[in-house]
Design an enzyme around this catalytic site. Structure first.
Site, PDB file in Angstrom:
ATOM      1  N   SER A 260       0.912  -1.282   0.076  1.00 27.64           N
ATOM      2  CA  SER A 260       0.066   0.033  -0.075  1.00 27.64           C
ATOM      3  C   SER A 260       0.888   1.350  -0.146  1.00 27.64           C
ATOM      4  O   SER A 260       2.101   1.210   0.173  1.00 27.64           O
ATOM      5  CB  SER A 260      -0.873   0.015   1.182  1.00 27.64           C
ATOM      6  OG  SER A 260      -0.120   0.452   2.301  1.00 27.64           O
ATOM      7  N   LYS A 261       0.279   2.247  -0.225  1.00 27.46           N
ATOM      8  CA  LYS A 261       0.959   3.770  -0.264  1.00 27.46           C
ATOM      9  C   LYS A 261       1.808   4.006   0.829  1.00 27.46           C
ATOM     10  O   LYS A 261       2.796   4.520   0.701  1.00 27.46           O
ATOM     11  CB  LYS A 261       0.154   4.926  -0.562  1.00 27.46           C
ATOM     12  CG  LYS A 261      -0.256   5.332  -1.776  1.00 27.46           C
ATOM     13  CD  LYS A 261      -1.078   6.645  -1.720  1.00 27.46           C
ATOM     14  CE  LYS A 261      -2.112   6.458  -3.097  1.00 27.46           C
ATOM     15  NZ  LYS A 261      -3.251   7.579  -2.763  1.00 27.46           N
ATOM     16  N   ARG A 262       1.361   3.405   1.960  1.00 27.70           N
ATOM     17  CA  ARG A 262       2.269   3.736   3.035  1.00 27.70           C
ATOM     18  C   ARG A 262       3.740   3.014   3.259  1.00 27.70           C
ATOM     19  O   ARG A 262       4.492   3.512   3.711  1.00 27.70           O
ATOM     20  CB  ARG A 262       1.550   3.255   4.508  1.00 27.70           C
ATOM     21  CG  ARG A 262       0.651   4.351   5.075  1.00 27.70           C
ATOM     22  CD  ARG A 262      -0.197   3.915   6.427  1.00 27.70           C
ATOM     23  NE  ARG A 262      -1.233   3.171   5.656  1.00 27.70           N
ATOM     24  CZ  ARG A 262      -1.383   1.739   6.253  1.00 27.70           C
ATOM     25  NH1 ARG A 262      -0.751   1.272   7.444  1.00 27.70           N
ATOM     26  NH2 ARG A 262      -2.417   1.194   5.653  1.00 27.70           N
ATOM     27  N   GLY A 264       5.617   2.676   0.429  1.00 21.95           N
ATOM     28  CA  GLY A 264       6.617   2.972  -0.728  1.00 21.95           C
ATOM     29  C   GLY A 264       5.648   3.226  -2.001  1.00 21.95           C
ATOM     30  O   GLY A 264       4.424   3.540  -1.651  1.00 21.95           O
TER      31      GLY A 264
END
Ligand code: GLU
Length: 489
Positions: A260-262, A264
């Site tokens: 997920s975005k968190r 990377g």
């Protein structure tokens, strides 16, 4: 067995954001499967949920897919016989099909208000049972009876249409990746098919379109597996043959958390910006969840098409290893054509203000330096001493260590005096010349080479020094040597 001419697959993104790397993999597997079987690959935009629509997302997703070389035979951007390919342009159709199910008794009207549904959920929570639409206690066609239902409809009362899920039956289907799947009807919610505003839900639109677009294989992410029993029931309710299903494993970070975005970069645009080649990203992503059954890791586009099969897609979550991807990008960088690469980075080099950017020269620099970088665009910064007239500032401590070294100063004074095109004619001539300069100063040539590199390139690592000096040429080496020799010890 796949009957080649029959294959029709679709990639069906929702325009709720940019293209996620996991979605690229789904698109890619559909594409490879279609090409492998000489079938048709369709792009369908699933924008039934207008509240989550992101402006520009469709265009961006299509652009990212194009960058990756995933092409479609039918879709909103290319047309086709089964259009329109954007669900918001097909709303009337879903309504007609939804009503068909009400008429044949496999779906029903439900009039519950939001408050009633909240109360139901609270009751279930208090009783410690999983929330699920409880047909027998709510206000619907069954509890109200036909006459009251008709009256409410005539009155224009708010309502939805729900799928009537059999409560006494197991729903079975085969998944090409996961094998046989069995879910009991009791565990499936009476899914809303048409919302109170008359808009369809994903489930209804998805099944209607897969049928009308004659999809033979539904290849999609594992997160859709829980929806599949509902889809099987919908096919049955319509009296249609379901397609073959294949649910792809999740993409995970190396620590096995969900990508997920968190954690990377996860959007294809992030990878483009970082400078990955489309070929290496596609090659790497294709191996996240599929294996060719051999040791081969580097695959051209055509090799991927020839090798891909659903049988070799694994059930287990696939680790996305950024370092492995970097390695692969570097492999592609080493293998490609330097002239083509030169053309690709010339505009950037010009923008960086460099002067030595003749195409042939740039191609030579790329050949010299590409072993040492991961991205083509890094050549521009890594090779600054070759492209530019001036040098970046050197670390003053390194510099002062060198300037106070008398033997080195003597050796480099000889080097400066004797440097000529002749001593640069080949590596041996250069080596001999460098050795003689070192010897004059009573130094070992090995001890002179690293300082010489720092003086000429302001870096302590780089390609073979002979190659570097030869590319720089005498005229550009002299002022750099002077700059060093002029510093007072
Ligand atoms: N619109 C769904 C998505 O965003 C498609 C799921 C499917 O392929 O059925 O992934």
């Amino acid at each position: 067995m796949v009957t080649p001419a029959m294959v029709r697959v679709r990639f069906a993104p929702s325009p709720t954001g940019f293209l996620h790397i996991g979605s690229l993999r789904t698109a890619l597997y559909n594409y490879l499967f279609a090409r492998r079987h000489h079938g048709v690959c369709i792009l369908r935009i699933e924008d039934t949920d207008r509240t989550r629509f992101v402006e520009g997302a469709i265009e961006e997703q299509i652009a990212s897919l194009k960058w990756a070389g995933v092409t479609f035979d039918e879709g909103p951007h290319v047309g086709g016989q089964h259009g329109p390919y954007t669900q918001s342009e097909r709303f009337d159709l879903y309504r007609q099909y939804g009503m068909q199910l009400v008429e044949n008794g496999t779906a029903y009207y439900a009039f519950d208000s939001a408050q009633e549904l909240d109360d139901m959920r609270a009751r279930q929570q208090n009783a410690g049972i999983a929330p699920k639409y409880d047909r027998s206690t709510m206000r619907n066609q069954y509890t109200l009876g036909e006459a009251e239902t008709r009256r409410l409809l005539d009155e224009g009362a708010d309502h939805v249409i729900r799928l009537k899920v059999p409560l006494d039956e197991e729903i079975r289907f085969h998944d090409d990746v996961r094998g046989d799947v069995v879910v009991h009807g009791r565990e499936i919610d009476d899914q809303v098919l048409l919302k109170s505003d008359g808009f369809p839900t994903y489930h209804l639109a998805n099944v209607v379109d897969d049928h009308l677009m004659e999809i033979t294989h539904v290849i999609r992410g594992e997160e859709w597996l829980p929806s599949t029993p509902k889809h099987i029931l919908l096919y049955r309710a319509f009296g249609w043959e379901p397609p073959t299903f294949a649910h792809l494993p999740l993409l995970l970070n190396p620590d096995r958390s969900k990508m997920s975005k968190r954690h990377g970069d996860v959007m294809v645009t992030d990878f483009i910006k970082k400078g990955y080649f489309p070929e290496s990203l596609v090659n790497y992503v294709s191996l996240c969840g599929w294996n060719p059954g051999t040791e081969q890791e580097l695959f051209s586009h055509d090799e991927l098409i020839a090798a891909f099969s659903l049988e070799r897609v694994s059930k287990a979550g696939a680790i996305f290893d950024y370092r492995k991807l970097d390695w692969m990008n570097a492999e592609y960088l080493k293998a490609g054509n330097p002239e083509t690469y030169a053309d690709q980075i010339l505009p950037d080099l010009a923008q960086m203000g460099y002067t030595y950017i003749d195409r042939d020269f740039v191609a030579k620099v790329i050949t010299l330096l590409r072993e040492r970088v991961t991205f083509l665009k890094d050549i521009g910064t890594f090779g600054d001493y070759l492209f530019g007239d001036t040098l970046a500032n050197v670390d003053p401590t390194v510099w002062s260590d060198l300037t106070s070294n008398d033997a080195l100063r003597t050796a480099l004074t000889h080097f400066r005096a004797g440097l000529s095109a002749d001593v640069l004619r080949d590596a041996d001539a250069f080596k001999q010349f460098a050795s003689s300069c070192a010897a004059e100063a009573g130094m070992k040539v090995g001890a002179m080479m690293k300082p010489l590199r720092i003086v000429l390139t302001h870096r302590d690592v780089g390609a073979e020094l002979y190659d570097t000096v030869a590319l720089l040429g005498v005229e550009r080496c002299l002022p750099r040597l002077d700059a060093f020799l002029e510093v007072q010890a």
